[in-house]
Design an enzyme around this catalytic site. Structure first.
Site, PDB file in Angstrom:
ATOM      1  N   LYS A 241       0.837  -1.196   0.000  1.00 20.13           N
ATOM      2  CA  LYS A 241       0.000   0.000   0.000  1.00 20.13           C
ATOM      3  C   LYS A 241       0.878   1.255   0.000  1.00 20.13           C
ATOM      4  O   LYS A 241       2.016   1.212   0.468  1.00 20.13           O
ATOM      5  CB  LYS A 241      -0.859   0.026   1.278  1.00 20.13           C
TER       6      LYS A 241
ATOM      7  N   ARG B  36     -10.298 -11.570   1.973  1.00 23.83           N
ATOM      8  CA  ARG B  36     -11.165 -12.612   1.405  1.00 23.83           C
ATOM      9  C   ARG B  36     -10.507 -13.992   1.462  1.00 23.83           C
ATOM     10  O   ARG B  36     -11.193 -14.997   1.543  1.00 23.83           O
ATOM     11  CB  ARG B  36     -11.577 -12.211  -0.026  1.00 23.83           C
TER      12      ARG B  36
HETATM   13  N1  BES Z   1      -7.955  -3.769   4.408  1.00 30.59           N
HETATM   14  C1  BES Z   1      -8.176  -3.364   3.081  1.00 30.59           C
HETATM   15  C2  BES Z   1      -9.494  -2.613   2.897  1.00 30.59           C
HETATM   16  C3  BES Z   1      -9.601  -1.287   3.609  1.00 30.59           C
HETATM   17  C4  BES Z   1      -9.347  -0.117   2.940  1.00 30.59           C
HETATM   18  C5  BES Z   1     -10.045  -1.235   4.921  1.00 30.59           C
HETATM   19  C6  BES Z   1      -9.491   1.089   3.580  1.00 30.59           C
HETATM   20  C7  BES Z   1     -10.183  -0.030   5.570  1.00 30.59           C
HETATM   21  C8  BES Z   1      -9.917   1.131   4.900  1.00 30.59           C
HETATM   22  C9  BES Z   1      -8.193  -4.574   2.130  1.00 30.59           C
HETATM   23  O1  BES Z   1      -7.422  -5.643   2.521  1.00 30.59           O
HETATM   24  C10 BES Z   1      -7.698  -4.106   0.811  1.00 30.59           C
HETATM   25  O2  BES Z   1      -6.581  -3.683   0.748  1.00 30.59           O
HETATM   26  N2  BES Z   1      -8.545  -4.194  -0.202  1.00 30.59           N
HETATM   27  C11 BES Z   1      -8.194  -3.758  -1.504  1.00 30.59           C
HETATM   28  C12 BES Z   1      -8.778  -4.742  -2.478  1.00 30.59           C
HETATM   29  C13 BES Z   1      -8.294  -4.548  -3.885  1.00 30.59           C
HETATM   30  C14 BES Z   1      -6.833  -4.914  -3.987  1.00 30.59           C
HETATM   31  C15 BES Z   1      -9.132  -5.396  -4.807  1.00 30.59           C
HETATM   32  C16 BES Z   1      -8.794  -2.377  -1.709  1.00 30.59           C
HETATM   33  O3  BES Z   1      -9.884  -2.113  -1.220  1.00 30.59           O
HETATM   34  O4  BES Z   1      -8.141  -1.544  -2.339  1.00 30.59           O
HETATM   35 ZN    ZN Z   2      -5.401  -5.513   1.884  1.00 34.94          ZN
END
Ligand code: BES
Ligand code: ZN
Ligand code: ZN
Length: 513
Positions: A288, A362
């Site tokens: 990230k 997931r």
């Molecule tokens: N933990 C994150 C989702 C999240 C984002 C929670 C902001 C709280 C605040 C999750 O694991 C994630 O990174 N999801 C990705 C999925 C994508 C790669 C398809 C996302 O939402 O960008």
């Molecule tokens: Zn994630």
């Protein structure tokens, strides 16, 4: 009712009273906006001759009764306290004999929370708010006064301590019903605060093994069945999703199972709960951006809520069976981390191509869902997770997205709105499912586009839900963690959402099946 002894004091002491105690320093009252200025929202137990002057004093300093307005004035002589704090409740019709009792309760909860946040430095207060809605006032006071100071090296100065005790003034405090209402409200608020504490504990201190130990301790204190699988057991039993996500971290993953056997009756409903417990989400190799990454301490918010809820189900002695399955892992990039393009085998045998290691929630949930559907034969399954940034794009930071099998999804969303957590039903469009097809494996963990990200994640989970199980998936990416300023009974950081939704759903199932 037993309260876990290992937990710290999570909120003020709340008690019923029929008169203002001699030691009380402040009286908290509710006011509504009337045609000629602020009006007391009931004059419960107050001397009739005090009401007029009190309303006049409040009007004189500009109080209107507008929702969440706070006005603090010296107490009129004869009241027996130093000060009066008035909190605005808005229009009378919105809170007294309201056509929408759930909305009225939420107004009282929020107003009580706003008031509680301004009661720092007060040791002992009394309030008339409980006479409007005892449960809502108690929850709002308790949660509004919640403060997480565990990692401050000095205790807060006296003037900054949260209010220590609030007496809720009600007629006939010895009556059985208010006692039960208050005990239930305190139990629910405490469970919410337990979830907040877990979320607010930083990732340095809350890693999978530690989280598992805390969950097990909480469960044991209330007599839950407890099982913890370590990384060796997870590997041996085929939990490829949990292993894959956890293998980049020096702190190995866990799976915790907590079970409440509330009924031996044949045909008693079994509800499975599953919560995402990523103790920190860097994204893994699909790392990230730095900005805001610290908020990923909240990525175990679903797991925290599920642990708190099953503990609460035992405390409330709900006459149903509830079994929580909580996968815990830390998503880190390292030489041992899973790679984009890796294929893993989920519990039960399905293979997944991991295209993006940041779509890790997931993967651990799929293992947990497959396990609970195989082993527990649940009638209902609720899973909850800080699963997608797309949840916040779709619904903002305070509205959980609820997906799943239609009837149960809508039931959960409606109950969520009733308790003030505001869940909203979202669809699972059939055409998006094909976008999760993989060239090499049974499924891919992401699509090659951004559209409907919250729904796609739910469609992935649906692949692992057993036939005939009534299922609701609650995405709380935004609602589990407040990165903005405090509002209502919610402070900065962990919110405890969706504990109050899940316990209300369990109570509803216990009542109606
Ligand atoms: N933990 C994150 C989702 C999240 C984002 C929670 C902001 C709280 C605040 C999750 O694991 C994630 O990174 N999801 C990705 C999925 C994508 C790669 C398809 C996302 O939402 O960008
Ligand atoms: Zn994630
Ligand atoms: Zn995540």
């Amino acid at each position: 009712m037993s309260v876990p002894s290992s937990s710290r004091q999570l909120g003020p002491q709340l008690a019923l009273a029929s008169t203002i105690a001699a030691r009380a320093e402040l009286l908290l009252i509710g006011i509504v906006s009337g045609p000629d200025g602020p009006e007391l929202a009931g004059d419960f137990g107050l001397d009739a001759e005090l009401v007029g002057p009190l309303e006049a004093s409040l009007a004189a300093v500009g109080a209107t009764g507008r929702f969440e307005e706070l006005t603090r004035i010296p107490a009129p002589g004869g009241l027996g306290v130093d000060a009066v704090l008035a909190v605005g409740l808005g229009d009378r019709g919105g809170v007294i004999d309201a056509s929408d009792p759930a909305a009225a309760a939420e107004k009282i909860r929020r107003a009580a929370g706003v008031a509680a946040r301004s009661l720092t430095g007060i040791a002992h207060a009394a309030t008339t708010l409980g006479a409007l809605d005892l449960g809502a006032a108690a929850e709002g006071l308790f949660l509004g006064a919640y403060l997480f100071t565990e990692f401050k090296s000095a205790a807060p100065a006296a003037g900054r301590l949260p209010v220590a005790r609030v007496d809720l003034l009600v007629a006939g405090p010895r009556a059985k019903e208010p006692k039960q209402v208050l005990a239930r409200a305190i139990a629910i608020a405490t469970a919410t605060a337990v979830a907040r504490d877990l979320v607010n504990t930083p990732p340095s201190h809350l890693f999978p093994a530690e989280f598992a130990a805390r969950a097990a301790a909480l469960g044991e204190e209330v007599g839950l069945g407890v099982e913890v699988l370590d990384e060796k057991a997870l590997e041996r039993k085929g939990f490829g999703g949990i292993i894959g996500v956890g293998k980049g971290s020096s702190r190995p993953p866990r799976l915790v199972r907590l079970s409440h056997k509330g009924s031996r009756r044949k045909g008693a409903p079994t509800v499975a709960l599953v919560g995402k417990g990523v103790t920190f989400d860097t994204g893994g190799i699909s790392i990230k951006p730095a900005a805001g990454m610290e908020n990923m301490t909240s990525d175990m918010g679903g797991a925290a809520a599920v642990v708190a809820t099953v503990v609460l189900a035992a405390q409330l002695k709900l006459p149903i069976n509830v079994i929580a399955t909580v996968p815990m892992a830390e998503n880190m990039p390292s030489a041992t981390a899973q790679r984009p393009g890796d294929v893993l085998t989920q519990y039960g045998g399905r293979t997944v191509e991991v295209i993006n290691t940041d779509a890790e929630g997931r993967l651990i949930l799929a293992d947990a869902i497959a396990l609970t559907c195989e082993k527990d034969d649940p009638d209902y399954l609720i899973d909850t997770a800080t699963l997608t940034g797309a949840q916040m794009v779709a619904l903002g930071s305070r509205t959980p997205g609820v997906m799943g099998t239609e009837e149960f999804r809508d039931r959960v969303a409606a109950i969520s709105r009733e308790v003030g957590e505001n869940g909203w039903s979202m669809p699972l469009p059939a055409e998006l499912r094909g976008d999760l097809d993989s060239k090499v494996a049974d499924l891919a963990n992401v699509t090659n586009h951004r559209w409907g990200g919250m729904l796609v994640a739910a469609l992935f989970l649906r692949e692992f839900v057993g036939e005939g199980v009534q299922w609701a998936h609650i995405d709380v990416a935004g609602p589990a963690y407040n990165t903005g300023g405090p509002f209502g009974y919610i402070g900065k950081g962990g919110t405890g959402v969706p504990v109050r939704t899940m316990i209300a759903v369990l109570e509803d199932i216990a009542e109606r099946g």
